[in-house]
Design a protein around this motif. Sequence first.
Motif, PDB file in Angstrom:
ATOM      1  N   UNK A 381       0.826  -1.214   0.000  1.00  0.00           N
ATOM      2  CA  UNK A 381       0.000   0.000   0.000  1.00  0.00           C
ATOM      3  C   UNK A 381       0.855   1.258   0.000  1.00  0.00           C
ATOM      4  N   UNK A 382       1.953   1.241   0.748  1.00  0.00           N
ATOM      5  CA  UNK A 382       2.803   2.434   0.830  1.00  0.00           C
ATOM      6  C   UNK A 382       3.476   2.732  -0.507  1.00  0.00           C
ATOM      7  N   UNK A 383       3.885   1.710  -1.230  1.00  0.00           N
ATOM      8  CA  UNK A 383       4.525   1.928  -2.526  1.00  0.00           C
ATOM      9  C   UNK A 383       3.519   2.256  -3.614  1.00  0.00           C
ATOM     10  N   UNK A 384       2.271   1.835  -3.438  1.00  0.00           N
ATOM     11  CA  UNK A 384       1.234   2.167  -4.424  1.00  0.00           C
ATOM     12  C   UNK A 384       0.733   3.601  -4.256  1.00  0.00           C
ATOM     13  N   UNK A 385       0.900   4.190  -3.079  1.00  0.00           N
ATOM     14  CA  UNK A 385       0.371   5.528  -2.833  1.00  0.00           C
ATOM     15  C   UNK A 385       1.067   6.592  -3.687  1.00  0.00           C
ATOM     16  N   UNK A 386       2.359   6.430  -3.945  1.00  0.00           N
ATOM     17  CA  UNK A 386       3.079   7.410  -4.752  1.00  0.00           C
ATOM     18  C   UNK A 386       2.497   7.549  -6.154  1.00  0.00           C
ATOM     19  N   UNK A 387       2.408   6.452  -6.929  1.00  0.00           N
ATOM     20  CA  UNK A 387       1.788   6.542  -8.258  1.00  0.00           C
ATOM     21  C   UNK A 387       0.344   7.028  -8.209  1.00  0.00           C
ATOM     22  N   UNK A 388      -0.412   6.589  -7.195  1.00  0.00           N
ATOM     23  CA  UNK A 388      -1.802   7.039  -7.080  1.00  0.00           C
ATOM     24  C   UNK A 388      -1.869   8.548  -6.859  1.00  0.00           C
ATOM     25  N   UNK A 389      -0.969   9.088  -6.027  1.00  0.00           N
ATOM     26  CA  UNK A 389      -0.953  10.531  -5.778  1.00  0.00           C
ATOM     27  C   UNK A 389      -0.568  11.299  -7.037  1.00  0.00           C
ATOM     28  N   UNK A 390       0.395  10.789  -7.800  1.00  0.00           N
ATOM     29  CA  UNK A 390       0.780  11.461  -9.049  1.00  0.00           C
ATOM     30  C   UNK A 390      -0.377  11.428 -10.050  1.00  0.00           C
ATOM     31  N   UNK A 391      -1.108  10.326 -10.085  1.00  0.00           N
ATOM     32  CA  UNK A 391      -2.290  10.232 -10.952  1.00  0.00           C
ATOM     33  C   UNK A 391      -3.321  11.282 -10.552  1.00  0.00           C
ATOM     34  N   UNK A 393      -2.794  14.059  -8.861  1.00  0.00           N
ATOM     35  CA  UNK A 393      -2.287  15.410  -9.111  1.00  0.00           C
ATOM     36  C   UNK A 393      -2.395  15.779 -10.586  1.00  0.00           C
ATOM     37  N   UNK A 394      -2.257  14.795 -11.463  1.00  0.00           N
ATOM     38  CA  UNK A 394      -2.329  15.064 -12.890  1.00  0.00           C
ATOM     39  C   UNK A 394      -3.715  15.326 -13.412  1.00  0.00           C
ATOM     40  N   UNK A 395      -4.744  15.075 -12.601  1.00  0.00           N
ATOM     41  CA  UNK A 395      -6.122  15.255 -13.060  1.00  0.00           C
ATOM     42  C   UNK A 395      -6.712  16.597 -12.658  1.00  0.00           C
ATOM     43  N   UNK A 396      -5.936  17.445 -12.005  1.00  0.00           N
ATOM     44  CA  UNK A 396      -6.473  18.729 -11.559  1.00  0.00           C
ATOM     45  C   UNK A 396      -5.433  19.820 -11.748  1.00  0.00           C
ATOM     46  N   UNK A 397      -5.912  21.018 -11.938  1.00  0.00           N
ATOM     47  CA  UNK A 397      -5.046  22.177 -12.068  1.00  0.00           C
ATOM     48  C   UNK A 397      -5.268  23.071 -10.858  1.00  0.00           C
ATOM     49  N   UNK A 398      -4.292  23.124 -10.002  1.00  0.00           N
ATOM     50  CA  UNK A 398      -4.396  23.939  -8.790  1.00  0.00           C
ATOM     51  C   UNK A 398      -3.486  25.151  -8.890  1.00  0.00           C
ATOM     52  N   UNK A 399      -3.835  26.254  -8.263  1.00  0.00           N
ATOM     53  CA  UNK A 399      -2.928  27.396  -8.247  1.00  0.00           C
ATOM     54  C   UNK A 399      -1.630  27.045  -7.547  1.00  0.00           C
ATOM     55  N   UNK A 400      -0.583  27.729  -7.937  1.00  0.00           N
ATOM     56  CA  UNK A 400       0.726  27.480  -7.329  1.00  0.00           C
ATOM     57  C   UNK A 400       0.663  27.760  -5.849  1.00  0.00           C
ATOM     58  N   UNK A 401       1.435  27.014  -5.035  1.00  0.00           N
ATOM     59  CA  UNK A 401       1.401  27.220  -3.590  1.00  0.00           C
ATOM     60  C   UNK A 401       1.665  28.661  -3.181  1.00  0.00           C
ATOM     61  N   UNK A 402       2.589  29.342  -3.890  1.00  0.00           N
ATOM     62  CA  UNK A 402       2.886  30.721  -3.518  1.00  0.00           C
ATOM     63  C   UNK A 402       1.660  31.605  -3.712  1.00  0.00           C
ATOM     64  N   UNK A 403       0.910  31.351  -4.805  1.00  0.00           N
ATOM     65  CA  UNK A 403      -0.294  32.155  -5.045  1.00  0.00           C
ATOM     66  C   UNK A 403      -1.345  31.881  -3.987  1.00  0.00           C
ATOM     67  N   UNK A 404      -1.488  30.625  -3.608  1.00  0.00           N
ATOM     68  CA  UNK A 404      -2.448  30.279  -2.562  1.00  0.00           C
ATOM     69  C   UNK A 404      -2.087  30.961  -1.261  1.00  0.00           C
ATOM     70  N   UNK A 405      -0.791  30.961  -0.927  1.00  0.00           N
ATOM     71  CA  UNK A 405      -0.357  31.597   0.314  1.00  0.00           C
ATOM     72  C   UNK A 405      -0.679  33.086   0.293  1.00  0.00           C
ATOM     73  N   UNK A 406      -0.475  33.739  -0.883  1.00  0.00           N
ATOM     74  CA  UNK A 406      -0.796  35.166  -0.978  1.00  0.00           C
ATOM     75  C   UNK A 406      -2.288  35.401  -0.787  1.00  0.00           C
ATOM     76  N   UNK A 407      -3.115  34.513  -1.393  1.00  0.00           N
ATOM     77  CA  UNK A 407      -4.565  34.656  -1.248  1.00  0.00           C
ATOM     78  C   UNK A 407      -4.990  34.513   0.202  1.00  0.00           C
ATOM     79  N   UNK A 408      -4.388  33.553   0.900  1.00  0.00           N
ATOM     80  CA  UNK A 408      -4.726  33.339   2.308  1.00  0.00           C
ATOM     81  C   UNK A 408      -4.395  34.563   3.137  1.00  0.00           C
ATOM     82  N   UNK A 409      -3.196  35.116   2.894  1.00  0.00           N
ATOM     83  CA  UNK A 409      -2.798  36.284   3.668  1.00  0.00           C
ATOM     84  C   UNK A 409      -3.672  37.493   3.340  1.00  0.00           C
ATOM     85  N   UNK A 410      -4.035  37.634   2.059  1.00  0.00           N
ATOM     86  CA  UNK A 410      -4.892  38.747   1.672  1.00  0.00           C
ATOM     87  C   UNK A 410      -6.264  38.631   2.315  1.00  0.00           C
TER      88      UNK A 410
END
Length: 423
Positions: A381-391, A393-410
């Motif tokens: 299960x632990x070795x399967x989680x990596x490929x599953x997480x990459x799969x 992550x590849x199905x969604x477009x999220x804002x960059x972490x830096x942009x999210x952090x700026x939005x939170x602070x704003x």
Amino acid sequence: MPNPLPPAGPQRTLSLAQLTNSVGDGAYYVTSALYFTHVVGLAPARIGFGLTVAWAVGSLAGVPLGRIADRRGPRGTAVLLALATGVAVASFLVVRDFAPFLAAACLYATAQSGLAAARQALLAGLVAREERTGALAHLQSTLNAGLAMGAALGGLALFAGTTAAYLAVFSVDAASFLLCALVLLRLPAVAVAPGDPSAELVVLRDRPYAVVALLNAVLLLRMPLLSIGLPLWITERTSAPEWLVSALFVLNTGAVMLFQVRTARSVDGIPTAARAIRRSGALMVLVCLVFAMSAADAPWVAVTALAGGSVLLVAAEMLHSAGSWQLSFDLAPAGRVGEYQGFFGTGVTVARTLGPLLLTALLVGRGTAGWLLLGGTFLAASYALGPAARWAAGTRQEPAPAAVARDVRATAAKVPDRQGRGR
């Protein structure tokens, strides 16, 4: 060693809220079984059935309650659910039959599941993306400290063994959730995150995230391993003294309090989270091998193996916790953190519900072979989680972490800061 206190501000207030209700939870955990049998007057089989049904209901309610937190605001939702949990605990003080017990247990499990999701959404709204895993590490350390204090309080009630003592503990537990709600009110309100405003539960159609959550649920079998599997193994299959069960629990709790924050520092994204979880899986194989060795006839060999295995177990637990926190947040779409956290949190319920049956069959029933099978399951299960997480992550477009952090602070800058004002 890292500062045991989280940074001043929302993180410290969240930790204080965690501390208040975890003290009550610790007292509840060590006294509830005997309270329900000795005071409420229920048979153990009915208690087990009722709690299983209650947590099944709670796991189903966690996702829609998390979605409500996303749409209506996580702070207000968390406050209401903390109050609902307190009401559920207080109702245990007066129930004396199975039907009202089941109703109270369902309310308790539902409110607890929703509260966990709402608090995760609240943390996501108040803490920058790159700081969330560290914040959760502080919360986990605080949780263990509170549970230890609550367990000591519950121990006093067990020592007294009177109805009044049990009632006092449950009263303290109910009050702890009221106090938790008051502490949460000290946090700034979080603006509803941008995103799809519909009430539809998108997470139920998100197959990649579902696979990640399922694999994580398998790894969460380590939770009943410490509370159910290992105590049964020690008493049924080893020559170690029974008091060792308590000592190993104290070892686990203390290590998490001291080292979870340090362990989480190495996790800052999906790749490092997957690496931490793989390391956790590899350690779990060693854990199972060492625990299997404790079946030796010599008591000193059994004690040594159990102590060594427990050290490896807590290291694996901390790595898995840090990695799974990172994945659960990084893979959740903006505006649906509560919904996705509610779904991810069902893994805890699944592990606690099915884990005791599975671990009893494997460890007590099959002995060493059961340990080997369990270790192989953790590793896979632990070795399967990596490929599953990459799969995922590849199905969604999220804002960059830096942009999210700026939005939170704003967002936080636009909301009046109510830190430090007592209620």
